[in-house]
Scaffold this active site. Structure first.
Site, mmCIF file in Angstrom:
data_model
loop_
_atom_site.group_PDB
_atom_site.id
_atom_site.type_symbol
_atom_site.label_atom_id
_atom_site.label_comp_id
_atom_site.label_asym_id
_atom_site.label_seq_id
_atom_site.Cartn_x
_atom_site.Cartn_y
_atom_site.Cartn_z
ATOM 1 N N HIS A 27 0.667 -1.367 -0.091
ATOM 2 C CA HIS A 27 0.050 0.015 -0.055
ATOM 3 C C HIS A 27 0.744 1.237 -0.216
ATOM 4 O O HIS A 27 1.361 1.698 1.115
ATOM 5 C CB HIS A 27 -0.716 -0.192 1.187
ATOM 6 C CG HIS A 27 -1.787 -1.203 1.204
ATOM 7 N ND1 HIS A 27 -1.281 -2.483 1.682
ATOM 8 C CD2 HIS A 27 -3.166 -1.337 1.065
ATOM 9 C CE1 HIS A 27 -2.420 -3.286 1.712
ATOM 10 N NE2 HIS A 27 -3.515 -2.635 1.438
ATOM 11 N N ILE A 189 -9.808 9.888 0.572
ATOM 12 C CA ILE A 189 -9.914 8.646 -0.560
ATOM 13 C C ILE A 189 -9.954 7.226 0.498
ATOM 14 O O ILE A 189 -9.103 6.929 1.298
ATOM 15 C CB ILE A 189 -8.625 8.387 -1.151
ATOM 16 C CG1 ILE A 189 -8.679 9.533 -2.435
ATOM 17 C CG2 ILE A 189 -8.233 7.334 -2.118
ATOM 18 C CD1 ILE A 189 -9.619 9.558 -3.197
ATOM 19 N N HIS A 263 -3.871 3.492 -3.423
ATOM 20 C CA HIS A 263 -4.060 3.036 -2.053
ATOM 21 C C HIS A 263 -3.221 1.783 -1.981
ATOM 22 O O HIS A 263 -2.490 1.399 -1.018
ATOM 23 C CB HIS A 263 -5.578 2.947 -1.566
ATOM 24 C CG HIS A 263 -5.553 2.070 -0.497
ATOM 25 N ND1 HIS A 263 -5.418 2.770 0.946
ATOM 26 C CD2 HIS A 263 -6.222 0.620 -0.129
ATOM 27 C CE1 HIS A 263 -5.660 1.736 1.759
ATOM 28 N NE2 HIS A 263 -6.377 0.613 1.236
ATOM 29 N N GLU A 414 -17.207 -2.457 24.608
ATOM 30 C CA GLU A 414 -16.299 -3.544 24.923
ATOM 31 C C GLU A 414 -15.331 -3.868 23.970
ATOM 32 O O GLU A 414 -14.066 -4.137 24.372
ATOM 33 C CB GLU A 414 -17.348 -4.739 24.634
ATOM 34 C CG GLU A 414 -18.239 -5.279 25.743
ATOM 35 C CD GLU A 414 -19.660 -4.314 25.666
ATOM 36 O OE1 GLU A 414 -20.524 -4.827 26.417
ATOM 37 O OE2 GLU A 414 -19.755 -3.625 24.647
ATOM 38 N N HIS A 476 -28.824 -13.034 25.815
ATOM 39 C CA HIS A 476 -27.984 -12.597 26.842
ATOM 40 C C HIS A 476 -27.390 -14.218 27.204
ATOM 41 O O HIS A 476 -26.667 -14.083 28.233
ATOM 42 C CB HIS A 476 -28.425 -12.026 28.040
ATOM 43 C CG HIS A 476 -28.673 -10.511 28.018
ATOM 44 N ND1 HIS A 476 -29.462 -9.986 26.817
ATOM 45 C CD2 HIS A 476 -28.078 -9.485 28.817
ATOM 46 C CE1 HIS A 476 -29.288 -8.665 26.924
ATOM 47 N NE2 HIS A 476 -28.554 -8.288 28.257
#
Length: 662
Positions: A27, A189, A263, A414, A476
């Site tokens: 990159h 970008i 990129h 979290e 849960h």
């Protein structure tokens, strides 16, 4: 920009482009666009010593946009870190090289964190800044700022889109972590094209709302403007700072700059030649850097070594004047061997409970034993400390008003919590734990994976471990989460059945050197098991045996160990010879010798039943083709826990019935 500065910045660009081209992979866009900002920071504002990459009071730099790794490797090479040679740059992205596709902590000298998942570095940077603030509050004395450094993190639009950055920066602003400085490579970008297709918010206003000082650099090639912004950031002692640096992706490559194609793919040899012409580079030879540029970086490295030398003089005087602080410093930074010895010999640490208690409660008691033996223990929960039982009694909260506090309040975040925990561990000097309900461990998983990859012994406290959650229902009630974490390399998962096994899980966690540990704990009360012992540290052991060779083995973890012992009593009354194996940590059991594993689970005994109120995934290797599982196949239900266990077949009678069917 003077000539040597220009050439030094362009050296980063040229080395990055050449390495990516040689690898035919990588990159180039970020390194070309951000080279001036990185150079200005490392050369003129950052305290670091290439001759001592682990200097405790160095400024930290995290490349959150880890895909731009050649920017970091080029800097490390030019400054003379370790033995990162030009040949290493030439081997970029090759098997066994020091220059992996994304920066890897512990693999390449000078890499402070493993990055690649976008935004992760932002979260870890917040953790490092929090660690600096805490350690400064503990150790600094008048005239002795022995902990006094900054955390810098560089990332781009992708890092700012990922939710983890918002989670982490919201907390950083709340905590007023003023030594956190974010450099935002704003080139507008992303892989799919202009960020306008998916990202049009005012990032500066978002960061201001989080409580950051916001600064703006209009020209990402202007070193003076970049330097001024960094110094303004350092001058604000009440807020973290966010510097937007407007850059052009792929700057210097006429055919690519400002385009999405810059990129994530090599520029091409013709484009690299055109880039070198554009930059006025003196040679078309790949990886060529003039000696005067190397000399410039070497001179800077020598000057930076002098900064550490001055700190060493101060630290020696500090230790002489405050010998008790030197002893404490050594305890914080000295490793875990002495702690392991002390805990192993402390029978009060290992004592079983005299009554039935939830393992989350038992864990809370262990934490409060450890806090007095481990002054560097710090941690907390994602807004669930009263339920997770992770609060350290008689200890202050870590806050903007008191950085010396040891109880962290991460808020309902979290993912960022886990990244921050990683960052605190990466910083050094601290042992950190993080906590949430087990079902919400899904939110921690990407950063827990980085914990394992970086060999960070972060501790996870996951409570409400099964359908025992009860009335809150299937949203849960964790089912597949245990298998998910067990599947991760270099990650220990404990599901203890009582106080002794819980103590063992904590012992393993806080003495681990390279492996993170998760404690998976019950909401409901569990009876103390007479056979539980320190063999828990082997991952699996015989907790209740029969005379002679068994003809049936029941294997269980957590709340189902007691259930299995009761099922054994039913079967024994029928004349069957049954062994019960507690398997609190499959990962550690697999690390034992073949002889030990055979002594616990003899291959000749093929009738086996695994009992666990979660998914059966992973149990096949222990029960084999002839065995069976009493486990969950759905997502649970809403109702009182006792009714749920009966409804889903977690009764001694049903376990015995399944065993008889083998």
């Amino acid at each position: 920009m003077n000539t040597i500065d220009t050439m030094s910045v362009n050296a980063i660009r040229v080395l990055s482009a050449d390495a990516i081209q040689k690898a035919k992979s990588g990159h180039p866009g970020l390194p070309l666009g951000s080279a001036p900002a990185a150079y200005e920071l490392w050369m003129n504002h950052m305290n670091h010593n290439p001759a001592d990459p682990q200097w405790a009071n160095r400024d930290r730099f995290i490349l959150s946009g880890g895909h731009g790794s050649m920017l970091l490797y080029s800097l490390l090479h030019l400054f003379g870190y370790g033995d990162l040679s030009k040949e290493d740059l030439m081997n970029f992205r090759q098997l066994g090289s020091k220059t992996a596709g994304h920066p890897e902590y512990g693999h390449t000298v000078g890499v402070e964190a493993t990055t690649g998942p976008l935004g992760a570095g932002m979260g870890m940077a917040v953790g490092m800044a929090a660690a600096e603030a805490h350690l400064a509050a503990i150790f600094n004395k008048e005239n002795y700022p022995v902990v006094d450094h900054y955390t810098y993190v560089l990332g781009g639009d992708g890092c700012m889109m990922e939710g983890i950055s918002s989670e982490a920066f919201s907390l950083a602003g709340t905590l007023g972590l003023s030594k956190l400085i974010v450099l935002y490579d704003s080139n507008r970008i992303s892989i799919e094209g202009s960020t306008d297709i998916a990202f049009t918010e005012n990032v500066q206003e978002r960061m201001a709302a989080f409580g950051f000082q916001t600064l703006d650099v209009a020209d990402g090639n202007n070193l003076e403007e970049i330097g001024k912004a960094i110094e303004e950031a350092k001058a604000d002692t009440t807020r973290p700072s966010f510097i937007t640096i407007h850059t052009q992706i792929g700057y210097g490559c006429p055919a690519k700059q400002g385009k999405a194609s810059a990129h994530g793919e090599p520029l091409g040899e013709e484009n690299i030649e055109a880039m070198k012409d554009f930059l006025g580079w003196p040679s078309k030879e790949p990886f060529y850097v003039p000696q005067e540029v190397y000399d410039h970086y070497a001179k800077a490295a020598e000057e930076k070594a002098e900064v550490e030398a001055a700190w060493n003089v101060m630290f020696a005087a500090y230790c002489q004047e405050y010998p008790e602080m030197e002893a404490l410093w050594n305890q914080y930074y000295g490793g875990t061997d002495e702690l392991a010895k002390v805990l192993m010999e402390d029978e009060s640490f290992w004592a079983n409970s005299e009554k039935a208690e939830a393992t989350r409660n038992l864990s809370g008691k262990v934490i409060n034993k450890l806090k007095d033996r481990m002054p560097n223990l710090i941690g907390g929960s994602a807004d669930l400390a009263p339920s997770n039982k992770t609060h350290m009694n008689d200890e202050a909260d870590f806050s903007k008003a008191d950085y010396a506090g040891r109880n962290m309040h991460f808020g309902v975040r979290e993912l960022a919590m886990t990244a921050i925990g990683n960052g605190m561990m990466l910083h050094g000097g601290l042992r950190t734990y993080v906590s949430t309900f087990f079902v919400f461990s899904d939110y921690t998983k990407p950063m827990a994976r980085l914990s394992a990859l970086m060999k960070l012994p972060l501790t996870f406290v996951f409570t409400h471990d099964s359908i025992g959650v009860g009335e809150d229902g299937p949203t849960h009630e964790p089912i597949e989460q245990l298998a998910m974490f067990r599947a991760m390399p270099n990650f220990h998962v404990f599901r203890p059945c009582d106080a002794t096994e819980t103590a063992a899980a904590w012992y393993s966690a806080v003495t681990s050197k390279t492996t993170p540990t998760a404690l998976v704990l019950s909401r409901q009360n569990l009876a103390p098991m007479p056979g539980s012992c320190k063999d828990t540290l082997k991952g699996g052991y015989v907790i209740d045996d029969c005379e002679g060779t068994p003809d049936l083995i029941l294997i269980a973890s957590g709340s189902e160990v007691e259930l299995s012992v009761k099922a054994k009593e039913i079967l024994a009354a029928e004349g069957r010879k049954v062994r019960v194996v507690s398997m609190p940590c499959m990962d550690l059991f697999e690390e034992q010798s073949a002889e030990y594993k055979e002594s616990v689970l003899p291959k000749a005994v093929r009738k086996r039943v695994a009992v666990e109120a979660l998914s059966d995934f992973g149990w096949g290797k222990y029960v084999g083709l002839d065995g069976a599982c009493v486990t969950m196949t759905g997502f649970g239900a809403s109702g009182p826990a006792a009714q749920l266990f009966e409804h889903f077949g977690f009764t001694a009678e049903h376990v015995a019935e399944v065993a008889r069917s083998l």
